[in-house]
Structure formats: C-alpha cells, structure tokens
Design a protein around this motif. Structure first.
Motif, PDB file in Angstrom:
ATOM      1  N   ASP A  55       0.837  -1.204   0.000  1.00  0.00           N
ATOM      2  CA  ASP A  55       0.000   0.000   0.000  1.00  0.00           C
ATOM      3  C   ASP A  55       0.872   1.253   0.000  1.00  0.00           C
ATOM      4  OD1 ASP A  55      -2.856   1.188   0.479  1.00  0.00           O
ATOM      5  OD2 ASP A  55      -1.546   2.210   1.914  1.00  0.00           O
ATOM      6  N   GLY A  56       1.945   1.240   0.795  1.00  0.00           N
ATOM      7  CA  GLY A  56       2.818   2.405   0.834  1.00  0.00           C
ATOM      8  C   GLY A  56       3.492   2.667  -0.499  1.00  0.00           C
ATOM      9  N   LEU A  57       3.970   1.606  -1.143  1.00  0.00           N
ATOM     10  CA  LEU A  57       4.617   1.756  -2.445  1.00  0.00           C
ATOM     11  C   LEU A  57       3.621   2.227  -3.495  1.00  0.00           C
ATOM     12  CD1 LEU A  57       6.957   1.459  -4.397  1.00  0.00           C
ATOM     13  CD2 LEU A  57       6.447  -0.992  -4.561  1.00  0.00           C
ATOM     14  N   ALA A  58       2.451   1.595  -3.530  1.00  0.00           N
ATOM     15  CA  ALA A  58       1.434   1.990  -4.506  1.00  0.00           C
ATOM     16  C   ALA A  58       0.985   3.429  -4.286  1.00  0.00           C
ATOM     17  CB  ALA A  58       0.236   1.045  -4.426  1.00  0.00           C
ATOM     18  N   SER A  59       0.904   3.852  -3.032  1.00  0.00           N
ATOM     19  CA  SER A  59       0.489   5.222  -2.725  1.00  0.00           C
ATOM     20  C   SER A  59       1.508   6.231  -3.232  1.00  0.00           C
ATOM     21  CB  SER A  59       0.295   5.391  -1.214  1.00  0.00           C
ATOM     22  OG  SER A  59      -0.781   4.612  -0.746  1.00  0.00           O
ATOM     23  N   GLU A  60       2.801   5.916  -3.069  1.00  0.00           N
ATOM     24  CA  GLU A  60       3.822   6.838  -3.552  1.00  0.00           C
ATOM     25  C   GLU A  60       3.841   6.908  -5.078  1.00  0.00           C
ATOM     26  OE1 GLU A  60       7.596   7.413  -1.939  1.00  0.00           O
ATOM     27  OE2 GLU A  60       7.138   6.517   0.005  1.00  0.00           O
ATOM     28  N   GLU A  61       3.652   5.771  -5.731  1.00  0.00           N
ATOM     29  CA  GLU A  61       3.589   5.781  -7.194  1.00  0.00           C
ATOM     30  C   GLU A  61       2.342   6.528  -7.672  1.00  0.00           C
ATOM     31  OE1 GLU A  61       6.221   3.802  -9.489  1.00  0.00           O
ATOM     32  OE2 GLU A  61       6.744   5.092  -7.799  1.00  0.00           O
ATOM     33  N   ALA A  62       1.241   6.371  -6.937  1.00  0.00           N
ATOM     34  CA  ALA A  62       0.021   7.106  -7.282  1.00  0.00           C
ATOM     35  C   ALA A  62       0.219   8.603  -7.097  1.00  0.00           C
ATOM     36  CB  ALA A  62      -1.141   6.611  -6.415  1.00  0.00           C
ATOM     37  N   ALA A  63       0.930   8.985  -6.034  1.00  0.00           N
ATOM     38  CA  ALA A  63       1.181  10.404  -5.801  1.00  0.00           C
ATOM     39  C   ALA A  63       1.992  11.019  -6.939  1.00  0.00           C
ATOM     40  CB  ALA A  63       1.912  10.595  -4.474  1.00  0.00           C
ATOM     41  N   LYS A  64       2.864  10.233  -7.567  1.00  0.00           N
ATOM     42  CA  LYS A  64       3.594  10.738  -8.726  1.00  0.00           C
ATOM     43  C   LYS A  64       2.631  11.165  -9.831  1.00  0.00           C
ATOM     44  CE  LYS A  64       7.775   7.838  -8.268  1.00  0.00           C
ATOM     45  NZ  LYS A  64       8.563   6.784  -8.951  1.00  0.00           N
ATOM     46  N   ILE A  65       1.552  10.415  -9.981  1.00  0.00           N
ATOM     47  CA  ILE A  65       0.549  10.774 -10.991  1.00  0.00           C
ATOM     48  C   ILE A  65      -0.045  12.139 -10.672  1.00  0.00           C
ATOM     49  CG2 ILE A  65      -1.708  10.157 -11.958  1.00  0.00           C
ATOM     50  CD1 ILE A  65      -0.945   7.218 -11.571  1.00  0.00           C
ATOM     51  N   LEU A  66      -0.398  12.370  -9.413  1.00  0.00           N
ATOM     52  CA  LEU A  66      -0.975  13.660  -9.030  1.00  0.00           C
ATOM     53  C   LEU A  66       0.027  14.794  -9.212  1.00  0.00           C
ATOM     54  CD1 LEU A  66      -2.957  12.751  -5.783  1.00  0.00           C
ATOM     55  CD2 LEU A  66      -3.808  12.938  -8.133  1.00  0.00           C
ATOM     56  N   ILE A  67       1.295  14.529  -8.907  1.00  0.00           N
ATOM     57  CA  ILE A  67       2.325  15.553  -9.083  1.00  0.00           C
ATOM     58  C   ILE A  67       2.448  15.934 -10.555  1.00  0.00           C
ATOM     59  CG2 ILE A  67       4.815  15.981  -8.944  1.00  0.00           C
ATOM     60  CD1 ILE A  67       4.785  14.215  -6.371  1.00  0.00           C
ATOM     61  N   GLY A  96       4.204  11.834   0.064  1.00  0.00           N
ATOM     62  CA  GLY A  96       3.346  11.549   1.205  1.00  0.00           C
ATOM     63  C   GLY A  96       2.350  12.654   1.469  1.00  0.00           C
ATOM     64  N   ILE A  97       2.764  13.902   1.295  1.00  0.00           N
ATOM     65  CA  ILE A  97       1.836  15.025   1.476  1.00  0.00           C
ATOM     66  C   ILE A  97       0.719  14.948   0.450  1.00  0.00           C
ATOM     67  CG2 ILE A  97       1.626  17.529   1.251  1.00  0.00           C
ATOM     68  CD1 ILE A  97       4.424  17.746   2.524  1.00  0.00           C
ATOM     69  N   TYR A  98       1.072  14.690  -0.796  1.00  0.00           N
ATOM     70  CA  TYR A  98       0.040  14.548  -1.831  1.00  0.00           C
ATOM     71  C   TYR A  98      -0.952  13.448  -1.460  1.00  0.00           C
ATOM     72  CZ  TYR A  98       1.264  17.656  -5.721  1.00  0.00           C
ATOM     73  OH  TYR A  98       1.440  18.753  -6.527  1.00  0.00           O
ATOM     74  N   GLY A  99      -0.431  12.337  -0.948  1.00  0.00           N
ATOM     75  CA  GLY A  99      -1.309  11.228  -0.605  1.00  0.00           C
ATOM     76  C   GLY A  99      -2.250  11.532   0.539  1.00  0.00           C
ATOM     77  N   ARG A 100      -1.866  12.443   1.415  1.00  0.00           N
ATOM     78  CA  ARG A 100      -2.685  12.738   2.582  1.00  0.00           C
ATOM     79  C   ARG A 100      -3.691  13.859   2.336  1.00  0.00           C
ATOM     80  NH1 ARG A 100      -0.994  11.481   7.993  1.00  0.00           N
ATOM     81  NH2 ARG A 100       0.519   9.774   8.002  1.00  0.00           N
ATOM     82  N   VAL A 101      -3.282  14.915   1.625  1.00  0.00           N
ATOM     83  CA  VAL A 101      -4.159  16.076   1.529  1.00  0.00           C
ATOM     84  C   VAL A 101      -5.428  15.786   0.734  1.00  0.00           C
ATOM     85  CG1 VAL A 101      -2.298  17.748   1.805  1.00  0.00           C
ATOM     86  CG2 VAL A 101      -2.945  17.010  -0.496  1.00  0.00           C
ATOM     87  N   ILE A 102      -5.389  14.786  -0.150  1.00  0.00           N
ATOM     88  CA  ILE A 102      -6.580  14.507  -0.960  1.00  0.00           C
ATOM     89  C   ILE A 102      -7.659  13.770  -0.169  1.00  0.00           C
ATOM     90  CG2 ILE A 102      -5.392  14.568  -3.178  1.00  0.00           C
ATOM     91  CD1 ILE A 102      -6.354  11.213  -1.732  1.00  0.00           C
TER      92      ILE A 102
END
Length: 281
Positions: A55-67, A96-102
């Motif tokens: 989950d942590g790895l997938a979340s960071e890769e997902a955050a790259k999409i948002l960035i 991590g910030i991107y993953g949390r603020v949404i």
C-alpha cells in the motif's frame, strides 16, 4: 544512464512534453493498478505487514501521478515553478503530502496550505494534552515504520521498533484513497496526452489565493471531465464511483505551495511544552 531525471522533460520542445508525460503516466497507472490487485490478495490472506508495504509503495507511485497532473494544471509559463514541481517527484515527503491532503474535503485553498504546512514539520508535539511527547515528521515516520525494523531514541529513551507493531489494525483501511483516486483519473482519460492538454487549457490563467473556494476547483474539474467524455477519452471500465471520487477528491493544485521541510528543533518544542504547563498554573 541517469535515473530519477524527469527534469529532462523540460529540455524537450513544449509541444512534445505532454506526450512524454503521458507515456510515463500510463506506465504509472498500470503499475499502481497491478500493485492494488496484489494488495487485495494480501488483505484476503490477512498478510498485514506485506499489505502495508505494498500500500505504501502503490500510494507513492500514485502520488507521482498527481504531481505530474499538477504540472499540467500549472502550464509551462513559469519555468522555475514547473522545474521545482517536477523535481519534487523524487521526494518521499512530497509524495506523502500529496497522498494525505486529498483525503479531506477542504473548503478553501488556505485549508490545504495549512494542512500541508503541518505535514512539513520535522518534529511536532502530540499526546492526550497535545504537548506530551515529541514526534518526528508524521509522513516520514509512517513510511519508514511500515518498512524497517529500527532502533530509535525518543526523548532520552531508546527502544526497538518493528513493522509488526500495529499493522494489523490498519488492514481494513487499505487501499489508501490516493491509489483509487489516481486510477479513477486514469480511467477518466486525464493521463492521456489529449487529456493533459485539456487539463492545461481549463486551468490556463487561473490563480489560487488562500480564500479561493472549493467551488472554483469543482467547476474546473467538471469542465475537464465533460471535455474528456466528449472527446471519447474515458475508459469503458470507468464507473460512477470513479467519477464521484474524482469530483470530490481531486482537490486544489499544490504546485504553488512550498513543500520543503520545516525544521523544528527539540528545544523549540520543549519551550512550547513548558509554556503550556506554565499556562495551566
């Protein structure tokens, strides 16, 4: 070969940049989707520690999409700002910030800024009285504590920490929202070259102040999604839940925010705690 060199996109002519970004976004979405499927298997098997890592790895890769989508929302006019945004993709803290603020439902850009600032602090006070103990940055701590066994020292006391502690309690909370949000945006067509162009077009000329209300973003998102649909860019796998998630949680762009670490010393926090204690008397 030079890894982690996304900034090289800025050496391309502007008309080629979204094409290069879209290629990476498609690969990221495929990777996130595959990891999400693997996470589901680990959850079913009650393998909480492995699930936490995936989950942590997938979340960071997902955050790259948002960035990268925020690069599109910024446009190419401010080169220093775009360069900073692109380079931030390698930062665990920024991801991590991107993953949390949404995960919230902010009413204004000011709310987003204040929450992001709280996640930038190197250390902070918390506990039953909000000042009881000193903690390290919550984004970095949560990430590392799910990955590593470590010997740590906190306020003069040293002890071992292990990912085994508490991971079972979070088993039902995964996948993290950022994973499903980015997959929803992918199925809407945001990660295609034409989708990036539409996003940039709808955000062109927009500026954000702390007072900017959520309704501004909601209106722009609606216009983007309508155009993606009209252009036939939405996937056949798109669901009503995808659309709802994207409408409600693809929040304000973060590209204009400062997301570097805010250094907070133990001495500062100790003084804050002593002041709180003095105020109680």
């Amino acid at each position: 070969m030079k890894p982690r060199n996304l900034a090289a996109i800025l050496t391309l002519p502007k008309q080629q940049r979204f094409g290069a970004m879209a290629e990476g976004l498609q690969l990221l979405a495929e990777h996130v989707g595959t990891l999400r499927d693997d996470l589901a298997h680990l959850q079913e098997a009650q393998r909480s520690r492995g699930a936490a890592v995936i989950d942590g790895l997938a979340s960071e890769e997902a955050a790259k999409i948002l960035i990268l989508l925020d690069v599109a929302r910024m446009g190419w006019d401010d080169n220093p700002a775009v360069a900073r945004q692109i380079k931030s993709i390698i930062s665990h803290r920024v991801r991590g910030i991107y993953g949390r603020v949404i995960e919230g439902r902010p009413a204004s850009f000011g709310e987003v800024r204040r929450y992001a600032d709280s996640l930038r602090r190197s250390h902070y006070l918390d506990g039953p009285n909000d000042v009881d103990w000193i903690f390290r940055n919550v984004v970095e701590a949560e990430r590392e504590e799910s990955l590593y066994v470590d010997y740590v020292t906190s306020e003069g006391v040293s002890f071992w920490m292990t990912p085994a502690s508490g991971s079972e309690l979070r088993l039902e909370l995964w996948p993290s929202m950022v994973i499903d949000l980015t997959l929803a945006l992918h199925r809407l067509g945001c990660t295609s070259e034409e989708g990036l162009t539409i996003i940039a077009d709808e955000w062109k000329g927009e500026s954000l102040e702390d007072s900017t209300h959520w309704s501004v973003v909601e209106g722009i998102n609606t216009a983007i999604f309508d155009r993606l649909n009209a252009a036939g860019l939405c996937s056949d796998a798109l669901t009503a839940s995808d659309v709802r998630l994207a409408r409600e949680h693809w929040i304000f762009p973060l590209g204009s925010l400062e997301l570097s670490e805010i250094k907070v010393t133990h001495a500062d926090l100790q003084a804050q705690r002593e002041q709180w204690l003095a105020d109680q008397w």
